[in-house]
Design a protein around this motif. Sequence first.
Motif, mmCIF file in Angstrom:
data_model
loop_
_atom_site.group_PDB
_atom_site.id
_atom_site.type_symbol
_atom_site.label_atom_id
_atom_site.label_comp_id
_atom_site.label_asym_id
_atom_site.label_seq_id
_atom_site.Cartn_x
_atom_site.Cartn_y
_atom_site.Cartn_z
ATOM 1 N N PHE A 48 -8.511 7.524 1.048
ATOM 2 C CA PHE A 48 -7.156 7.141 0.658
ATOM 3 C C PHE A 48 -6.938 7.431 -0.825
ATOM 4 O O PHE A 48 -7.800 7.136 -1.656
ATOM 5 N N THR A 77 0.844 -1.191 0.000
ATOM 6 C CA THR A 77 0.000 0.000 0.000
ATOM 7 C C THR A 77 0.880 1.243 0.000
ATOM 8 O O THR A 77 1.704 1.428 0.895
ATOM 9 N N ARG A 112 -12.517 10.115 6.234
ATOM 10 C CA ARG A 112 -11.216 9.713 5.723
ATOM 11 C C ARG A 112 -11.344 9.156 4.310
ATOM 12 O O ARG A 112 -12.367 8.592 3.945
ATOM 13 N N SER A 118 -4.388 6.430 -3.652
ATOM 14 C CA SER A 118 -3.319 5.501 -3.999
ATOM 15 C C SER A 118 -2.431 6.062 -5.100
ATOM 16 O O SER A 118 -2.921 6.653 -6.074
ATOM 17 N N TRP A 160 -1.576 8.471 -0.108
ATOM 18 C CA TRP A 160 -1.827 9.545 0.850
ATOM 19 C C TRP A 160 -3.184 9.330 1.491
ATOM 20 O O TRP A 160 -4.166 9.043 0.819
ATOM 21 N N PHE A 161 -3.218 9.493 2.811
ATOM 22 C CA PHE A 161 -4.435 9.271 3.584
ATOM 23 C C PHE A 161 -4.925 10.613 4.102
ATOM 24 O O PHE A 161 -4.194 11.338 4.783
#
Length: 147
Positions: free
Chosen positions: A30, A12, A28, A32, A15-16
């Motif tokens: 994610f 993985t 939230r 990729s 950026w989160f």
Amino acid sequence: MEGISRIDSDDTHGWFVRVYYKTPKVHRKFFSDSIWGGKEKALERAKEYRVEYVRKYPPPKKLPYKREPIASNTSGVNGVSETFVRSRTGRKIPCFCVFWAPRRNERRCKKFYHHKHDSREAAFEAAVEFRKEREKEILRLHKAGKR
């Protein structure tokens, strides 16, 4: 970068984004690297997304005074406490004291004596009503930008 963190684990990479408001919920998402075409592009999209989200769902407006009483409050009403004042002879005179701050770093107090309101309950009711009026005044000053 507030609310944006990098995740690089075995399989993985990206950026989160997290948006915290003082509630139990956290938003939230994610971003990729492989989906967005690389580390830099994923970061740019994550930044854009966070700005868009905060614009669409702004943080809740905070009151300029506390709504709930603090843990040590015994009256049950924020800004109202039962106390006493000493007379010249040293006798204790019971009263309720209402505290408020009309402007930053400006503290005020008004006392409601039991004997002037015929009873403890009447003094308490008068103190609570006065505190509610002061909260309305504080809110008015806050909205006008004078607080």
